[in-house]
Scaffold this active site. Structure first.
Site, PDB file in Angstrom:
ATOM      1  N   CYS A  50      38.013  88.352 -25.010  1.00  0.00           N
ATOM      2  CA  CYS A  50      37.431  88.790 -23.732  1.00  0.00           C
ATOM      3  C   CYS A  50      36.264  87.881 -23.344  1.00  0.00           C
ATOM      4  O   CYS A  50      36.158  87.441 -22.197  1.00  0.00           O
ATOM      5  CB  CYS A  50      36.959  90.234 -23.840  1.00  0.00           C
ATOM      6  SG  CYS A  50      38.263  91.436 -24.170  1.00  0.00           S
ATOM      7  N   ASP A  80      14.881  78.413 -45.999  1.00  0.00           N
ATOM      8  CA  ASP A  80      13.471  78.517 -45.625  1.00  0.00           C
ATOM      9  C   ASP A  80      12.639  78.671 -46.895  1.00  0.00           C
ATOM     10  O   ASP A  80      13.109  79.215 -47.895  1.00  0.00           O
ATOM     11  CB  ASP A  80      13.283  79.735 -44.714  1.00  0.00           C
ATOM     12  CG  ASP A  80      11.820  80.064 -44.504  1.00  0.00           C
ATOM     13  OD1 ASP A  80      11.086  79.191 -44.026  1.00  0.00           O
ATOM     14  OD2 ASP A  80      11.421  81.192 -44.852  1.00  0.00           O
ATOM     15  N   CYS A 112      36.552  92.141 -27.458  1.00  0.00           N
ATOM     16  CA  CYS A 112      36.840  91.204 -28.540  1.00  0.00           C
ATOM     17  C   CYS A 112      36.424  89.805 -28.101  1.00  0.00           C
ATOM     18  O   CYS A 112      36.031  89.580 -26.954  1.00  0.00           O
ATOM     19  CB  CYS A 112      38.328  91.221 -28.900  1.00  0.00           C
ATOM     20  SG  CYS A 112      39.412  90.694 -27.559  1.00  0.00           S
TER      21      CYS A 112
END
Length: 777
Positions: A29, A447, A26
């Site tokens: 972590c 873009d 996750c």
């Protein structure tokens, strides 16, 4: 040791190291690993959860072994990245997906009968039969142990290092629910008379059975993990596919002018190599001889191929379309612009790893508080003279009432429902990051080529001189241009064929068929200028004005003025001549998507400022922006420049989303607060983005942002309910007012609320212009 060149400005005694991190489940972590690395003096680290990479800049006295030891001390695995790990990484990602899929299948197989049996036997004790407890245990054990093992393993690993995360809560909840159920079935229920579920509740016998709770949490969270693993595998595969799309072999020209093929990775700077029509250019270099139109749209976003002639620079990864080139390699391998683009994408993605999920931030405090409350409850009742059974029951009620069922379901349940609704709308949400980012953006950068425009050239206007018909101009021009592969020539040819007069076979009633264009004899491509051929014994020339000036042909004043006006509007103009006279001209442009003006209006209705960003020139960009209704334009931006534009906007206090489709958009998509890639775009764009838009309609952009915002609001409500429920219920359980059965019932109702609230997203409706956002009625 995988060491890259230090970033610009880095000290000479530092090196960049890339580590592969294992065991992260996750965002908490990733944040923990990053924090541990950054605590080392002189070390700057950025950890990317999606690619499982740590990008570390360290002083010379800090070895790679030292960095690996720091990561391992935090409870995770680490190893140096190597150039040969691509295949291993793909295999590992595929294996991880297969493992999660198997665990989810097992969980689903046992979850359905377990839920039915557990609820029936718990609420209606008269349905029990000899050995019913063993049946429930047999159904629950595969789910609570093998299927849920990833959560237990992560919780144990974190516990060894005195840390916790969502996995700790999930594992604790599964163990508490299963443990109490087994105790209730085999201890509390033994020797008692048969009581109704209501009597159990009123007498506080604590005989609740809620193995289905553990199974539901495991099943839903495994579905969420599998969803994330698929997205992670797709992200890694996109980068591998980009490398695979590069030239594999290259034809090298030796000093004796002999040609021989070698693997592209063996090409060295200074060598000459040959590029034939349709082949990718293997390295950055300079054209020594030959000429060709080169499709550079992947790198620069230019909608029109650029003609390359001796002395011109060409870029690796682009495609030669029309002619043969001899190129001197100047930059090869990791020094090419394409390699730098990939590096920019990875670095920009790594910067997102510091944003962690809301639930994980709170879990760091919530889990220790719950454990402390349960221990204090047990000790308090024992010190107050209560029986051991009553004290244990109260402590277990605290653990059960704090079981993170609703908390664990809050995000994956909403994501699963939102992904299903998104699929119906042509939207793929890659993860929680997209939802969290959507609420903060105030600017949407679009873009131009392939996003606001169709990416295909089309003739927008035709002008003839007096005495020349439109039909003749189309026939002569189309007959010559059909021999060229240039995008502008293809647009003229398409129009000529569409307007060619129909022909009906003589003496038949067959339907009319389009007339074929005439074959141009002696067709000659003129790189950088146009084309020439003979049609009906007339020499026809089509191309730029310079081509006619060289031949001494004068362009009529009216036609020249018409061409200047069209070029100022962003068009490419093509002149056509035969019989030694200029006969007319075409204006060609990349057309704006029909859905663009409506989509831009809807973005404004969501409180967002649209901006057009392109590598094209200012005139073309302005013309497209006016047609789409966009006021702010940023033109002539190269790939690295696009990412810099995004970072500059955000440095100025604007939170920007980026919408793109090309390799050149990859760094900007990754650097933006929210990246949205068109599904028809390149793998790099899809990898770098947070959301993928599958519908061929620019209106999907406001739909995606509105859905992401609605999903994030749903998750926030889910989390608020889950935490408020625990804050209110834990004191009641600790004081003995809730026995474990009531705790289980309220916990189940809390989960039901979270699921119901998430299911409301199935009725999400996209906003119309003028509305503030989508609704999930």
């Amino acid at each position: 040791m995988a060491v890259a060149s230090p970033p610009a400005g880095a000290a000479a005694n530092t090196s960049a190291v890339e580590l592969v991190i294992g065991g992260m489940t996750c965002a908490a972590c990733a944040t923990r690993v990053q924090a541990k690395l950054n605590k080392v003096t002189g070390v700057t680290a950025s950890v990317n959860l999606s690619t499982e990479r740590a990008y570390v800049t360290a002083p010379a006295h800090v070895s790679a072994r030292d960095l690996i030891d720091v990561v391992q001390a935090a409870g995770y695995t680490a190893e140096l990245a190597s150039p040969d790990e691509a295949d291993d990484g793909a295999a590992a990602e595929e294996a991880a997906v297969r493992r999660l899929r198997r665990r989810l299948i097992v969980a689903l197989v046992f979850f359905v009968p377990l839920t039915d049996a557990s609820l029936m036997l718990s609420i209606f004790p008269w349905t029990r039969f000899p050995g019913w407890q063993w049946l429930l245990v047999a159904l629950a054990v595969p789910v609570a142990t093998w299927a849920a093992w990833p959560f237990h393993a992560a919780a144990l690993r974190q516990a060894r290092h005195l840390s916790c995360s969502m996995d700790t809560l999930v594992s604790l909840g599964i163990v508490a629910a299963c443990g109490w159920s087994v105790y209730a079935m085999f201890v509390l229920d033994r020797g008692r008379g048969v009581l109704s579920g209501l009597q159990n509740l009123l007498h506080g016998s604590g005989g609740g059975i809620y193995l289905e709770v553990a199974a539901s949490v495991t099943t839903f969270l495994l579905a969420g993990r599998l969803y994330e693993a698929h997205a992670r595998r797709a992200a890694g595969q996109a980068m591998r596919d980009l490398a695979a799309a590069s030239a594999k072999d290259v034809c090298v020209l030796g000093d004796d002018e002999t040609e021989h093929w070698i693997p592209a990775d063996r090409l060295r700077a200074g060598q000459r190599f040959i590029v034939r029509p349709g082949e990718r250019i293997a390295a950055d270099g300079e054209v020594l001889s030959g000429g060709s139109a080169v499709d550079r749209s992947m790198m620069t976003g230019e909608s029109v191929p650029v003609d390359a002639a001796p002395g011109d620079a060409v870029t690796g990864g682009t495609i030669a379309l029309t002619g043969r080139l001899v190129v001197r390699a100047d930059k090869v391998g990791k020094d090419t612009q394409l390699a730098h683009l990939v590096a920019l994408v990875e670095q920009a993605q790594a910067g997102k790893a510091g944003i962690q999920r809301l639930a994980d931030r709170i879990c760091a405090v919530f889990v220790p508080v719950v454990l402390a409350c349960a221990a204090l409850t047990l000790a308090g009742w024992l010190l107050a003279g209560s029986t051991a059974g009553h004290a244990v029951s109260a402590a277990l009620a605290v653990l059960i009432i704090a079981c993170p069922c609703a908390l664990g379901l809050a995000t994956p349940a909403a994501l699963v429902v939102a992904s299903g609704r998104g699929a119906q709308l042509g939207i793929f949400i890659k993860g929680y990051q997209a939802l969290e980012s959507s609420r903060a953006i105030d600017t949407v950068v679009l873009d131009k080529t392939g996003t606001v425009t169709t990416g295909r050239m089309a003739v927008t206007a035709v002008r003839t001189v007096p005495g020349t018909s439109r039909a003749d101009l189309l026939r002569y021009a189309g007959s010559v241009e059909q021999g060229s592969e240039h995008a502008v020539a293809a647009a003229i040819t398409a129009l000529a064929r569409a307007e060619a007069p129909a022909r009906t076979p003589a003496g038949t009633a067959a339907p009319a068929a389009p007339a074929a264009l005439a074959a141009a004899d002696g067709f000659t491509a003129l790189p950088g200028l146009g084309a020439r051929g003979v049609v009906d014994a007339r020499e026809v020339t089509a191309g730029r004005a310079a081509l006619f000036a060289d031949r001494g042909l004068k362009v009529p004043a009216g036609l020249a003025a018409w061409c200047r006006d069209r070029e100022e509007a962003g068009c490419t103009t093509v002149l056509v001549a035969w019989d030694d006279a200029v006969r007319g001209a075409f204006a060609v442009i990349d057309t704006v998507r029909p859905s663009a003006p409506g989509a831009v209006a809807r973005l404004r209705s969501l409180g967002l400022r649209p901006v057009l960003l392109t590598g094209d020139n200012a005139a073309t960009a302005r013309a497209v922006a006016d047609a789409a209704g966009i006021g702010e334009v940023l033109s002539e931006a190269l790939p690295a420049g696009k990412a810099r534009v995004i970072t500059d906007l955000q440095a100025a206090g604007r939170s920007a989303a980026m919408v793109g489709d090309g390799v050149n958009d990859g760094p900007a998509l990754a650097a933006a607060r929210l990246g949205l890639a068109l599904g028809s775009g390149t793998d790099v764009a899809i990898c770098a983005a947070d959301m993928i838009l599958l519908r061929d309609d620019l209106g999907v952009v406001p739909d995606a942002i509105a859905l992401a915002r609605a999903t994030f609001r749903t998750i926030r409500r889910n989390l608020a309910w889950a935490f408020c429920y625990n804050v209110l219920a834990i004191p009641l359980a600790a004081l003995g007012y809730l026995n474990p059965l009531v705790a289980a019932a309220t916990m189940t109702l809390s989960s039901v609320f979270v699921v119901w609230n998430s299911l409301r997203l199935r009725r999400f409706s996209a906003p119309c212009a003028g509305q503030a956002g989508g609704s999930a009625r």
